[in-house]
Design an enzyme around this catalytic site. Structure first.
Site, PDB file in Angstrom:
ATOM      1  CB  VAL A 126      80.660  38.531  21.830  1.00  0.00           C
ATOM      2  CG1 VAL A 126      79.265  37.927  21.830  1.00  0.00           C
ATOM      3  CG2 VAL A 126      81.678  37.533  22.377  1.00  0.00           C
ATOM      4  N   GLY A 127      83.354  39.481  19.775  1.00  0.00           N
ATOM      5  CA  GLY A 127      84.585  40.260  19.836  1.00  0.00           C
ATOM      6  C   GLY A 127      85.489  39.970  18.657  1.00  0.00           C
ATOM      7  N   GLY A 157      89.604  41.098  17.223  1.00  0.00           N
ATOM      8  CA  GLY A 157      90.838  41.836  17.436  1.00  0.00           C
ATOM      9  C   GLY A 157      91.937  41.301  16.550  1.00  0.00           C
ATOM     10  CG  ASP A 159      96.673  46.339  25.533  1.00  0.00           C
ATOM     11  OD1 ASP A 159      96.778  47.561  25.278  1.00  0.00           O
ATOM     12  OD2 ASP A 159      96.095  45.538  24.780  1.00  0.00           O
TER      13      ASP A 159
END
Length: 456
Positions: A134-135, A137, A251
């Site tokens: 699902v992600g 990075g 961030d």
């Protein structure tokens, strides 16, 4: 509210420590010249670790092609299958009787001096079933997982040790775990478990199924002023709680804000957060997303909590106008715009919204709205209709509710971009020295049931 975290771990989760054979052969960690937000470190070619027969079996999920833990290490790619043929990745058990250990032996030519390093976890990957990616990075990947015993759905963040060592991000990664361990707030993601093996770190957090704010902003282009006001109010309360704990996020951007199934904001990704920020005279490294970065960080000046208020001003502009106020393809010119230019507004932006954004985007951090605390922002006319206590208690109905079909629904995640990153960035991991493994001593964490109840 102060919450005490117990270090007592449930007895039924106890397992014997894992025995690792760690080579003393010098390992050179090569610095990548690429951005830490765009790439993983290059392949280590010196040493290969053999995996145990109990490593996870390769399988696939019905919606997103998802690698098992073995493919996370090997770089193999799962194959897509239809719903009727769908399978769930089942993690083969790693639990051993108390008198047994598991060996990971480097495959090396000739005799080599080794030493034993033990990594002890009360919980490990065998306690979870991986369902979907699902992600993705610079840190690694995030998977939707299900706890085997409780059947609760979580998000599992996987971080490669060699990557954060090479990027000199060990301190930031450990700080992320420590921050999430101590923080409890309705608009901040909860950490439930942390554990490790010889190659990777694992953070088990809330699975928030409404998707990224970025995903919804892309679909809608802009949000209404009422919608922006609601999101800003929840995020201001989250940042106020962090700042009261002397934590700076650093961030803040749409990608790091999730919406839950009811439409409430959840702040996540504390990989760049700083602990113990008590003054405005701190020195911050050049880190974060440039479009959202405060001028004082770009200029390497002393910084403080006001860097987050700048970022939330950029975020507010982005939500209302559809893009950040300072953009340029050339990064040097973008930095110059951030430092010297003022934000420009379309006619449809109200005067109170302009006033708030301009206050948050004040170049001088000592004069920036919020420099004297979140109360300055909360009292701004833009928020005159906001009942802050009701917002914090989630008594106000969100202006937008994501469409979800259950707690495990992943329809609000960007399937196309995730499928493009199914393959891990390298096929082998290096053997870490005992001194490198020592960086991660005490990483494991289990949030107690008592603490979980206190967060409801």
């Amino acid at each position: 509210m102060t919450t005490t975290i117990s270090s007592n771990l449930p007895s039924q989760l106890e397992i014997s420590p894992t025995k690792l054979l760690i080579t003393k052969q010098p390992i050179k960690l090569r610095e990548s010249t690429e951005s830490p937000f765009k790439s993983m470190m290059d392949t280590f070619k010196n040493t290969i670790i053999s995996t145990s027969p109990t490593e996870c079996e390769e399988s696939s999920s019905s919606t997103i092609t998802t690698p098992s833990e073995e493919s996370l290490s090997s770089g193999e790619e799962s194959s897509s299958i239809s719903d009727s043929e769908s399978k769930i990745i089942t993690i083969a058990t790693l639990l051993k009787p108390s008198n047994s250990v598991q060996d990971f032996t480097p495959l090396c030519n000739g005799a080599q001096e080794t030493e034993i390093v033990k990594i002890s976890n009360s919980i490990n990957l065998s306690n979870f079933i991986i369902k979907h990616l699902v992600g993705k990075g610079g840190f690694g990947k995030v998977f939707q997982v299900v706890h085997v015993d409780t059947q609760k759905v979580y998000a599992l963040k996987v971080i490669k040790k060699n990557h954060i060592i090479a990027k000199k991000s060990v301190v930031n990664t450990l700080a992320e775990k420590d921050i999430l361990k101590k923080i409890s707030h309705p608009f901040i993601v909860n950490l439930h478990y942390a554990f490790q093996n010889e190659k990777k770190l694992y953070l088990v957090m809330d699975f928030v199924n409404g998707g990224q704010l970025f995903y919804h902003l892309q679909k809608e282009a802009i949000f209404s002023e009422d919608q922006v006001r609601f999101y800003m109010a929840e995020l201001i309360l989250a940042l106020e709680h962090l700042h009261d704990s002397n934590i700076v996020h650093r961030d803040l951007k749409p990608e790091n804000i999730l919406l839950d199934s009811q439409g409430h904001c959840i702040l996540t990704d504390f990989g760049l957060a700083k602990l113990e920020v008590k003054t405005n005279n701190e020195t911050f490294s050049f880190a974060g997303t440039l479009e959202y970065m405060a001028p004082e960080m770009i200029q390497h000046a002393t910084c403080g909590k006001a860097v987050d208020w700048w970022s939330i001003g950029i975020l507010m502009y982005d939500m209302m106008i559809g893009k950040p106020p300072f953009e340029h393809k050339n990064r040097a010119l973008m930095q110059e715009k951030i430092i010297s230019e003022k934000a420009k507004f379309p006619k449809f932006v109200s005067s109170s919204a302009r006033s708030l954004i301009n206050g948050l985007l004040t170049k001088d951090p000592t004069k920036r709205l919020g420099a004297n605390g979140a109360i300055e922002i909360k009292r701004h006319p833009f928020f005159k209709s906001i009942q802050w206590r009701k917002i914090e208690n989630k008594e106000i109905t969100p202006p937008f509710v994501p469409s979800t079909k259950g707690i495990d629904d992943i329809s609000n995640f960007d399937h196309a971009s995730l499928k493009a990153h199914q393959r891990d960035s390298f096929s082998t991991s290096p053997t870490l020295s005992s001194s490198q493994q020592a960086y991660f001593d005490g990483f494991s964490f289990v949030r107690t049931p008592v603490l979980l109840e206190s967060q409801k």
